[in-house]
Every structure is written in C-alpha cells, then in structure tokens.
Design an enzyme around this catalytic site. Structure first.
Site, PDB file in Angstrom:
ATOM      1  CG  ASP A 114      -1.876   1.086   1.303  1.00  0.00           C
ATOM      2  OD1 ASP A 114      -1.589   2.167   0.737  1.00  0.00           O
ATOM      3  OD2 ASP A 114      -2.932   0.894   1.921  1.00  0.00           O
ATOM      4  CE1 TYR A 119      -6.385  13.675  -8.873  1.00  0.00           C
ATOM      5  CE2 TYR A 119      -7.459  15.274 -10.304  1.00  0.00           C
ATOM      6  CZ  TYR A 119      -6.633  14.177 -10.135  1.00  0.00           C
ATOM      7  OH  TYR A 119      -6.061  13.579 -11.230  1.00  0.00           O
TER       8      TYR A 119
HETATM    9  C1  8X3 Z   1      -7.935  14.223 -14.405  1.00  0.00           C
HETATM   10  C2  8X3 Z   1      -8.404  15.477 -15.026  1.00  0.00           C
HETATM   11  O1  8X3 Z   1     -10.217  17.281 -15.020  1.00  0.00           O
HETATM   12  O2  8X3 Z   1     -10.856  15.076 -14.248  1.00  0.00           O
HETATM   13  O3  8X3 Z   1      -6.841  14.392 -13.596  1.00  0.00           O
HETATM   14  O4  8X3 Z   1      -9.485  16.492 -12.889  1.00  0.00           O
HETATM   15  S1  8X3 Z   1      -9.788  16.093 -14.246  1.00  0.00           S
END
Ligand code: 8X3
Length: 258
Positions: free
Chosen positions: A63, A156
């Site tokens: 992991d 993210y």
């Molecule tokens: C993926 C692109 O736009 O879905 O990393 O965040 S997005």
C-alpha cells in the site's frame, strides 16, 4: 522512415499503481522496447496477473500509504532490477467532487496520503540511487487539475499542483546529476478514474465521458514514452495534454436575479 533520431531506452522501469489503466498502458509501452519492468500494486492477484504478461518483470505488492512497506519493497529488489532508470509515479486518485464545505475529510486525507505523500516518499527512495549513478528519469503523473481550478477539485487539484511544483523543485535539486524530471499533466482521459472518484457509481462516471472523444490511457502512455525515450540530454519539464475536444472554461461569475 529514414529518420534515425537517437532514442534513449530505459533499461529498468518502475511503475507505481501499475494495475490501473494508466499503469497497464505504460507497462505495455515500455515492454515493447524491451525495458525490464518493476510493477507495483496493492492487490497481489492483480500484480501477479500483470507480471505474467511480461516475463522477467518483478511485482511489488504494498500500500503506497505504508511507508515502511514501501521502503522494504524497494530494498528487496534483486540486483537485476535495483538500478531503476525510469520511475513513473503513477499511483494516485481523486475521491469525490463535492464542494469543500461538504466534502468528506477522509477522502481529502486519502488523496494527500497517496497523491502527495506516497509520490514524494517513493521519489526519495529511488532518486538517491539515481543521483549516485548520475542517471535516471522521474516521470510524475500530474493533471490539468493542478493547473486550472474547478469546483469540486479542491484537494485533488491542490495535490496535483503540489506534484507539479515538487517536480520542478526536484529538477532544481538535480542540476548536475544528469537526472531528468517530467510532470505529465493529462486532461480528460477515459479510464476507471471517474468510477473511483464517484466510489463505484458507473452511471455517473459514464456521463463524464459521454458524447465526446476523451484521451485514452494509450494516448498518455505514448506521451510518457516520448518524453522518456528522448535523448538523455533533453528534459521535458512539463507536458500538458488534453483531448482536442477539451479546452478552457471561463471564470465563473455570481449574479443576482434582480
Ligand atoms: C484528471 C483530469 O479534469 O478530471 O486528472 O481532474 S480532471
């Protein structure tokens, strides 16, 4: 076709998150030129199945949020696979697309643990050997989400912005070592990414890719392959890739109805 531009061939390639869509595409692309593969994943059965496809490859099961397991795994590599030429820091994920005031804090922690801590600690483990050998290449899988903010991208996007800046700062530290660092920043790619982000909600994930032409994992693999097989004196610092169907949204403006 008569154009024999010199290519670099990474002898040993370590791919984290190799059992995912990107990872599998990277494995296939580099195996096609005879690179030896070290394939990491969390699920032993999936890692074993992938290794079966590539004779001579080695699987590492741990992991990525477990730093002790990661260290032991890297230290366990036999001499034949120890001197990593190319590290593809691919393990990563998005969880949720909720506004910051509604998002699940556990999801935030997981993204930070995998996308930020996992990637940096893996880099630290591998880059030391590269520095002593004065050769190597680290390809980080960033995202357009690290360049352009969007609602629900909160942690993210911030994690991917971290990956971008970490990549650039690594380059600064690695001046004089001959080691290359590239941040590859894909936009919309049709993979399991959205199914993971939406916690298995396949209908919601399908809508992300509906009625448009997204990039494929193979497209991203080709881009990584290009950057990694350029002659060793060339460093691609950042490589941002979108499908032709994708471009930029405007800034958002709040309006009153009055
Ligand atoms: C993926 C692109 O736009 O879905 O990393 O965040 S997005």
């Amino acid at each position: 076709m008569g154009h024999d531009y010199p290519r670099h061939k990474p002898a040993i390639v370590l791919i984290t998150g190799a059992t995912g869509d990107f990872g599998k595409a990277f494995a296939q692309r580099f195996s096609a030129i005879g690179s030896k593969l070290v394939l990491h994943g969390r699920d032993k059965a999936k890692v074993d199945a992938l290794c079966q496809l590539y004779p001579g490859s080695i699987g590492l099961v741990f992991d990525i949020t477990d730093k002790n397991a990661m260290k032991s795994a890297i230290e366990s590599l036999p001499a034949s696979h120890k001197n990593i030429d190319l590290l593809i820091n691919n393990a990563g994920l998005a969880l949720g697309l909720d506004k910051a005031y509604e998002a699940n804090p556990d999801d935030w922690e997981t993204m930070i643990d995998v996308d930020v801590k996992g990637l940096t600690l893996m880099t630290r483990l591998v880059v030391e050997g590269m520095a002593s050998r004065k050769s190597g290449h680290i390809v980080n899988i960033g995202s357009t989400a690290g360049n352009y903010p969007y609602a629900g991208g909160n942690v993210y996007g911030a994690a991917k912005a971290f990956v971008k800046q970490f990549s650039l700062n690594l380059r600064a530290d690695l001046t004089g070592t001959n080691i290359r660092v590239t941040n590859v920043e894909p936009g919309q790619v049709e993979t399991q990414f959205s199914t993971v982000r939406f916690k298995g909600d396949k209908d919601r994930a399908a809508k992300v890719y509906a009625n448009t032409k997204s990039l494929t994992a193979d497209d991203v693999a080709e881009s990584v392959f290009w950057a990694a097989t350029l002659p060793a004196h060339m460093n691609i610092n950042r490589l941002e890739i979108m499908p032709t169907t994708q471009s930029f949204a405007g800034l958002s403006v709040e309006r009153s109805n009055g």
